[in-house]
Write a protein that holds these residues in place. Structure first.
Motif, PDB file in Angstrom:
ATOM      1  N   LEU A   1       0.826  -1.210   0.000  1.00  0.00           N
ATOM      2  CA  LEU A   1       0.000   0.000   0.000  1.00  0.00           C
ATOM      3  C   LEU A   1       0.857   1.256   0.000  1.00  0.00           C
ATOM      4  CD1 LEU A   1      -2.708   1.456   0.268  1.00  0.00           C
ATOM      5  CD2 LEU A   1      -2.576   1.118   2.744  1.00  0.00           C
ATOM      6  N   CYS A   2       1.853   1.293   0.865  1.00  0.00           N
ATOM      7  CA  CYS A   2       2.716   2.479   0.914  1.00  0.00           C
ATOM      8  C   CYS A   2       3.477   2.656  -0.393  1.00  0.00           C
ATOM      9  CB  CYS A   2       3.700   2.351   2.077  1.00  0.00           C
ATOM     10  SG  CYS A   2       2.918   2.370   3.701  1.00  0.00           S
ATOM     11  N   GLY A   3       3.941   1.543  -0.969  1.00  0.00           N
ATOM     12  CA  GLY A   3       4.657   1.649  -2.239  1.00  0.00           C
ATOM     13  C   GLY A   3       3.787   2.168  -3.361  1.00  0.00           C
ATOM     14  N   LEU A   4       2.563   1.677  -3.470  1.00  0.00           N
ATOM     15  CA  LEU A   4       1.663   2.150  -4.524  1.00  0.00           C
ATOM     16  C   LEU A   4       1.274   3.601  -4.311  1.00  0.00           C
ATOM     17  CD1 LEU A   4      -0.662  -0.965  -4.989  1.00  0.00           C
ATOM     18  CD2 LEU A   4       1.000  -0.071  -6.626  1.00  0.00           C
ATOM     19  N   LEU A   5       1.006   3.974  -3.067  1.00  0.00           N
ATOM     20  CA  LEU A   5       0.679   5.383  -2.797  1.00  0.00           C
ATOM     21  C   LEU A   5       1.846   6.294  -3.156  1.00  0.00           C
ATOM     22  CD1 LEU A   5      -1.289   5.265   0.591  1.00  0.00           C
ATOM     23  CD2 LEU A   5      -2.170   5.878  -1.664  1.00  0.00           C
TER      24      LEU A   5
END
Length: 1525
Positions: free
Chosen positions: A299-303
């Protein structure tokens, strides 16, 4: 002791062994081999002599000794059928039974006895096997502790090995139970039970036991390490010496057994907790931290990716992120350290017995590996803020043009990736450093890895789009904040949080949806291969069955001296009768005609259909006169009955499946079928089917629904010679009804008849010359059915309220019909003065009858005293534990009292049992559990069909994929076959700790996997299964399963699986078990979170108009896709499985039927229920067994019961969703968003009434509902069923095991209150307000709470139970309105929303204070005031909601014809008159023409038959339509 060719008996019994009377008959003459075990009689004599010797030596009970002697003999004979040499068979039996005990001896026992210098153990397989079973048979509840059994067994072995002492050593009968077992049992009981009367009571009521209370697993793991065991075992105080260590009191190994009665078990077993079962979300997060770490990082990577990409392209929010873009990238490296920090703290806190070395190792790894990215990240920040910043050059390497910042960034990336890879890997197996620690087997990682790569790749598409929506919204928020230079950072934080929370919930829940998609595809492909490939398309409709005769003979019958050959070409199959030998043709004709006889006996075929389908003779078959079904290009040749068609097609499908082991009845292992029974219906009686001389609703419905089968019953009875004998006529009708509902009779009838008849048929043709008597005797030796009828002793006790002559008659009827295979185990309670003793008893058809009033009971064959009250768990596991000692089989099958077996499927039973034998000689060994599919026969009515479809999907598609490629299948109770020798060594077939082991069955699979065992799943064999058929019973089942999974999540088994499994296997295990139920929580929380976000953004328009539409695109599009995925994912596996087994057209029709049946409404309601019970049980504990009841639900549930059952879990949240939508009225979020949210809210509100039978029957009943509801709301009583106040108290008391701080601060309500407070502070800055205005706007409504506090002080802390809430509720609303009116000019929707959120937060806090009672008696006034305040508001809410719903029910009840349509919707049946049957008149009194209800029944429903002297005419069958072939 002689260790030559065969093991000799101890010297005491070194006498010639002669055959004893009553020796076991064998199916074939056996040569008189040399040695003491050459004949069956000698083997029996040897076993009985050894058991008698051990009884006199160690003090076992005589009945237990006789029972285990039979047990050992049966197991020995079972192994001997596969190993021709008796000594070799005994050696193999001993090696498999004592595998764990021998390993434990080397790793624990010998180090424990090291100071005593024990002698090498004498090798005596017969003695060791008998000794182990004798000890195991008397331990009672201690059987749940397998290593405790090893300890007692090892101590007894040391005594038996010392021949000199043994000759003079003897003990009285029962000494082992009284001196060894009972002291340990007493300590275990007193840990969590109060022993005040005849039965112990659970000390904590409905609350869970404290986290530090020991259970079976804790005590068992004490025996895993010799150092802990040596320090723990203490002797009873002896004078001034105190508690001497046990090992110091022994001078030699033989003293261990002699001093066991002198151990102070109370002090020895206390404070040995090895795992804390703490009710919280923390065990779930810590045990499965790798799952959440993976999601968080993704999630953090995609955001981060979309923020950089969108920010760079569109220039949104540039001032806030551009200079710190590197911070987002570097911050990804902090995800793994954060989770590893949580894991290390939590894991070490939850495992108090963790080895010190591993504790230190964990902290060192955390400091010097896992947290290194934190150090490098800190260095990056410092370098960025230092003079020169990112421009300062790296000076240490020439010709390298890098900055210090770049070097630090590279190092940080390396450390972060290394820490992430290390965090995602499994931990060490033995983190405790115990000498004995079972290790897990490792399956092939390639299939599971490929599966998850496909799943994650598919999921990433939707996850990326969700991150895109979130990133775009965040950038727009930052851009507006940046462009307007707003001075309110708290509003920016609020808007960011309310965007990130629903995005996170959706992100964490959607992987489960795509898992279902991939399971549907992969499961269909694997199923197509396993079920026969291309031939599956032909067998769907019964086409191309010309291959069946040769395949059945070649793959199932295994005729003697019959070489296997190819089936032949496609044209040769058309004349299969010419290719088969006389022996083959005779065998197939016998099997096929026997199948038709079975179908006719179950009334699935009529006589004419049997004539069309049967072979007349082998000679005619040889000439080509075969049934049309087996002719080339046969169309419409199957019988009319859908069930008969299914069973024939199932046989055709089974014989073409691979793998199908080759097996014969003669060499198959012995099988014991264990059926637990508590209060389920045994067999229907007159009282169940008739009311006031007329048939009741149940019988009338059965006739309508099974109209064809009822006609076949009438035809069969007319052709019977005994049709005029009244009691036989009654028995036939009662049996016919019992075989169509979920009764114990149906289960026992199916198991005994199908298994026995199929095995007899196979044995008859596998032996030459065929002998019926020999095959019957062969089957009797290999098949045993044990019903664990817990209540039998109460049924047979006239002084007991549960005394039931009807149940006793039903038991006698079962013995009369199935006595060759059936035994019944039960628990007997005997009062002897102040003492109560409990016995585990066994009866069978050979036991003497005892008259009991008007009924008959049986004198027990075995009566074994238990150490105490055996039902310490939830009942089922303890019942199984008491009955398993009477099983004789090498293999156990766990069957519930809602199942049945089929003759054609039972033909593959030897192949199923062979699954344990084929790997027996391989290094991997035999599997512990072999699972099979189920046919759901309870698709009766709308709810029954929905439940059946769900269970059908789980038993086929889901389990097939769990088996391969996920390697994540465990044990699910039934109809799994279990290797008894393995499960006995791991603690039994289930777990029995109250609260933790509500889903007791699955722990057999969990323990098997943790101990290195493995399971397989096959589809050629199946049994029938019934599911719940009513709304309440179906949802009670799901509630029970959800609570069971929540309790599993906090156990050591799941913690160790999460730590030790490889990542790809952990993903499959997690999402197919507790992760599925956690996902339901996320789905329903996401629904409310999106509505809350919509309300916040709409109200943020009061600050700046441009804020209103910032989240419009995300909410309107993203949530709609999310909810659509949820619905599709819940239906797709079922559609694919139906398409696989029945074809595309059937799949489409099934899908349309499900949609018309409002299956999505039920799915939404069911998901909410599972999420609610999973979350509340995980947080508060208190899981309780819920008896669901599996009968046909034709009774209407009252409005009060529906409201009381579902208000807290569904209706209140539905109202809150609607309220959130009301506050978001100023922004249009699109039709998709409103449709999905209102659909969810409407499902949560209306489903209990939509699926309630006779809900709209009349206005009189609706008015009665209103009156009952008003009485329930206003009456103060002690029972939830009669008082709203008592119901609210029970809801509050369920929360008393949590901390007050969690209810006040650490919950979602507090977070929401802070968010709305920040919103109100942005709308009305405190600088612009007077102090009193700020208090009125920012603080919750406190006026009514002050009133409650004063009332509580006036009533001395007892106001909550005395004040009338009919007055307090309006007072609460009025006082709050007056508070708001004081600042009328400042009242805006945002303020009202804040006040509502504050009230909800205060309700949560007040519940916690009232339940936990901090400060005890000193703060009684506060506790009572909180309860009165909370109940005032809740009364207002429930009064308004209940009034609206009751009024709605009254309005709908006035609509003409709605009740008929509703009944047709729930129970779709055609009218009997259309099928040639009569129907009972609406006025049943007009049909009563005789006092005998049976006569009235046949006159009403079959007036033209000649049964029971009703009418001589016989035109019923002539009026029937001709069956289709």
């Amino acid at each position: 002791m002689d260790t030559g060719e065969g093991p000799a008996l101890p010297a005491v019994y070194a006498v010639p062994l002669l055959p004893m009377s009553g020796s076991v008959a064998t199916e074939s003459p056996e040569p008189d081999l040399s040695g003491p075990f050459g004949t069956p009689g000698r083997r029996r004599s040897a076993v009985e002599h050894v058991c008698s010797w051990l009884q006199s030596l160690l003090g076992f009970q005589s009945d237990s000794m006789r029972n285990q002697a039979e047990h050992v003999e049966a197991l020995w004979e079972s192994f001997l059928r596969r190993y021709d040499e008796p000594s070799l068979a005994l050696e193999v039996l001993a090696s498999q039974l004592l595998k764990n005990a021998r390993k434990w001896r080397q790793q624990v026992w010998l180090p424990f006895l090291a100071p005593l210098q024990p002698q090498p153990q004498v090798k005596d397989p017969l003695r060791d096997v008998c000794l182990y079973w004798l000890i195991w048979g008397e331990l009672g509840n201690l059987r749940f502790c397998p290593e405790l059994i090893c300890f007692v067994f090892a101590a007894a072995s040391e005594l038996c090995d010392s021949d000199a002492e043994c000759r003079g050593w003897a003990n009285r009968e029962g000494a082992f139970l009284e001196e060894v077992v009972m002291p340990i049992y007493t300590v275990m009981v007193h840990e969590t039970f109060e022993v005040t009367g005849s039965r112990p009571s659970f000390r904590f009521g409905k609350s869970p036991a404290p986290a530090r209370a020991c259970n079976y697993d804790d005590w068992n793991e004490l025996f895993w390490d010799p150092r802990r065991l040596r320090r723990a075992l203490k002797m009873k105080p002896d004078g001034e010496r105190g508690n001497l260590l046990f090992i110091n009191s022994c001078s030699e190994a033989i003293d261990v057994w002699q001093k066991l009665p002198e151990i102070d078990w109370a002090k020895s077993l206390q404070r040995h907790k090895t795992h804390l079962e703490f009710h919280s979300h923390l065990p779930l997060l810590i045990g499965n931290y790798r799952i959440f770490l993976l999601h968080t990082f993704a999630l953090c990577g995609l955001l981060w990716f979309w923020i950089l990409r969108l920010g760079g392209q569109e220039g949104l929010g540039r001032r806030l992120w551009q200079d710190w873009a590197w911070l987002c990238e570097a911050g990804l490296g902090l995800v793994a350290p954060a989770w590893m920090l949580l894991f290390q703290i939590g894991f070490q806190a939850f495992t108090p017995c963790l080895a010190r070395r591993n504790r230190l190792r964990g902290w060192l790894q955390l400091l010097f590996i896992d947290l290194i990215p934190v150090v490098s990240f800190t260095a990056l920040v410092v370098q960025h803020n230092s003079p020169g910043g990112v421009e300062s050059k790296f000076q240490y390497l020439p010709f390298v043009h890098l900055t210090n910042f770049d070097v630090l960034l590279v190092m940080h990336t390396f450390f972060s990736v290394f820490a992430l890879i290390l965090a995602l890997g499994p931990r060490s197996d033995n983190l405790y450093r115990w000498r004995f620690y079972p290790t897990m087997s490792r399956p092939d990682v390639v299939p599971g890895t490929a599966f998850w790569i496909c799943t994650v790749a598919l999921w990433s598409v939707f996850a990326s789009s969700g991150a895109w929506y979130c990133a775009q919204t965040l950038l727009r928020i930052w851009d507006v904040y940046d462009s307007l230079l707003l001075p309110m950072p708290q509003l920016l934080a609020v808007l960011n949080v309310v965007i990130l929370v629903p995005t996170t919930l959706v992100f964490f829940s959607t992987l489960c949806f795509f898992l279902n998609f991939v399971i549907a595809f992969i499961g269909a492909c694997v199923g197509a291969y396993r079920l026969g490939g291309l031939r599956l398309m032909c067998t769907r409709r019964g086409l191309g069955l010309t291959y069946l005769p040769e395949a059945l003979v070649g793959r199932l019958l295994h005729l003697p001296n019959h070489p296997s050959r190819e089936t032949g070409g496609i044209f040769e199959r058309f004349t299969w009768w010419r290719r088969m030998t006389d022996l083959e043709l005779q065998a197939f004709v016998d099997v096929w005609n026997k199948l038709l006889k079975e179908l006719r006996g179950k009334d699935l075929l009529c006589d004419r259909e049997v004539q069309f389908l049967a072979f007349r003779s082998v000679e005619e078959a040889r000439q080509g006169h075969v049934p049309r079904l087996f002719q080339a290009m046969s169309i419409n040749a199957l019988p009319a009955s859908a069930e008969a068609r299914r069973r024939i097609i199932s046989l055709a499908r089974s014989v073409q499946m691979d793998p199908l082991p080759k097996a014969k009845v003669k060499t198959m292992p012995t099988l014991s079928v264990l059926i637990p029974h508590y209060s389920e219906t045994i067999r229907y009686s007159k009282e169940d089917l008739f009311t006031d001389s007329v048939s009741n609703d149940l019988l009338r419905f059965l006739i309508k629904y099974y109209r064809d089968e009822f006609r076949n019953l009438i035809e069969r009875l007319e052709n019977s010679e005994d049709c005029q004998v009244r009691h036989r006529l009654e028995a036939s009708l009662f049996e016919w009804a019992s075989l169509r509902m979920q009764t114990l009779w149906r289960t026992v009838d199916g198991i005994c008849r199908a298994y026995a008849h199929a095995l007899e048929m196979l044995a008859k043709h596998q032996e030459r010359p065929p002998q019926a008597s020999l095959s019957q005797e062969m089957v009797r030796q290999r098949l045993q059915v044990v019903v664990a009828m817990q209540q039998y002793a109460k049924y047979a006790d006239p002084s007991c309220p549960a005394f039931s002559p009807h149940e006793l008659d039903a038991v006698e009827a079962m013995f009369a019909t199935f006595g060759d295979w059936l035994s019944i185990a039960y628990i007997e309670e005997q009062s002897m003065g102040d003492e109560t003793r409990y016995f585990s008893c066994l009866i069978d058809a050979s036991c003497d009858k005892i008259p009991v009033g008007v009924a008959t009971a049986r004198r027990p064959k075995f009566r074994i005293q238990l150490p105490g009250f055996p039902i310490l768990g939830h009942g089922k596991s303890d019942n199984q534990n008491c009955a398993v000692i009477f099983t004789r089989g090498e293999v156990l099958q766990m069957i519930d009292a809602n199942q049945e077996a089929y003759f054609e499927a039972s033909l593959t039973l030897p192949a199923a049992l062979q699954e344990f034998c084929d790997p027996e000689r391989t290094p991997k060994g035999r599997p512990g559990i072999v699972g099979f599919r189920e046919h759901i026969f309870s698709a009766v009515g709308l709810l029954g069909r929905i439940a059946a479809d769900s269970e059908f999907t789980f038993g086929t598609m889901i389990q097939r994929t769990l088996d391969w490629p996920l390697a994540a299948r465990f044990h699910y109770g039934h109809p799994d076959l279990m290797d008894k020798l393995q499960v006995v060594q791991q603690g039994g077939v289930s777990k029995g700790t109250r609260g933790l082991n509500l889903s007791e069955d699955i722990f057999a699979g969990l323990d098997l996997s943790l101990r290195g065992g493995w399971t397989v799943y096959r589809e050629y064999f199946h049994v029938g299964k019934g599911r719940d058929m009513g709304f309440m019973s179906v949802l009670s089942f799901y509630a029970k399963v959800s609570m069971g999974n929540a309790e599993q999540a906090i156990t050591r088994q799941w913690m160790r699986l999460g730590v030790h499994l490889e990542l790809q296997q952990l993903l499959g295990v997690f999402y197919s078990h507790i992760g599925f139920y956690m996902n339901q929580c996320y789905v329903n929380r996401a629904t409310k979170a999106f509505c809350f976000t919509a309300a916040i953004f709409s109200l943020a328009g009061e600050v700046q108009e441009s804020y209103k539409d910032l989240a419009n695109e995300m909410i309107s599009s993203y949530f709609g896709y999310f909810y659509l995925l949820f619905m599709v994912a819940s239906m797709l596996p079922y559609v694919f499985e139906v398409m696989l087994e029945e074809g595309g057209l059937s799949a489409v029709l099934s899908l349309l039927s499900s949609l018309l049946a409002l299956s999505p409404v039920f799915s939404s309601f069911q998901s909410k229920l599972m999420g609610h019970f999973f979350e509340t049980t995980l947080s508060y504990g208190g899981a309780q067994y819920i008896p669901t009841g599996r009968g046909l639900a034709t009774r209407r549930e009252s409005f009060v019961k529906n409201f009381r059952t579902f208000a807290a879990s569904h209706m209140h949240d539905a109202v809150e969703v609607v309220l959130f939508l009301a506050f978001s009225w100023s922004v249009n979020y699109g039709a998709g968003f409103y449709f999905c949210t209102l659909f969810a809210a409407g499902s949560w509100l209306c489903a209990p009434f939509l699926f309630n039978p006779r809900q709209f029957e009349s206005t009189t009943i609706a008015l009665r509902d209103c009156a009952e509801w008003m009485a329930w709301m206003t009456w103060h009583g002690d029972k939830e069923e009669a008082s709203w106040f008592a119901w609210q108290v029970s809801l509050q008391e369920a929360r008393r095991n949590k901390s007050v701080l969690q209810f006040i601060f650490f919950n979602c309500r507090c977070m929401a209150a802070l968010l709305t407070l920040a919103l109100v502070a942005s709308v009305h800055p405190w600088k612009n307000l007077a102090f009193w205005q700020a208090c009125l706007l920012y603080l919750p409504p406190l006026g009514h709470w002050v009133i409650c506090l004063c009332l509580s002080a006036a009533f001395c802390g007892d106001s909550a139970s005395k004040v009338p809430y009919v007055l307090m509720a309006p007072l609460a609303v009025l006082v709050s309105i007056l508070e708001l009116a004081a600042a009328e000019q400042l009242m805006t929707p945002s303020v009202l929303f804040h006040k509502y959120i504050c009230i909800r937060w205060m309700l949560e806090a007040a519940d916690g204070i009232a339940a936990i009672k901090p400060g005890k008696a000193l703060l009684t006034v506060l506790h009572d005031a909180c309860r009165a305040w909370a109940f005032s508001w809740r009364f207002s809410r429930d009064a308004a909601l209940g009034a609206l719903m009751a009024l709605g029910g009254l309005i709908f009840a006035t609509i003409p014809g709605l009740n008929y349509l509703h009944t047709l919707f729930l129970f779709r049946t055609r009218r009997p008159k259309e099928e040639g049957l009569a129907e009972e008149d609406a006025d049943t009194s007009s049909a009563v023409v005789d006092d005998d209800p049976l006569i009235n029944f046949f006159r009403t429903f079959a007036p033209e038959c000649s049964i029971g002297n009703v009418s001589p005419r016989n035109t019923l069958r002539a009026s029937r339509s001709t069956p289709t072939f």
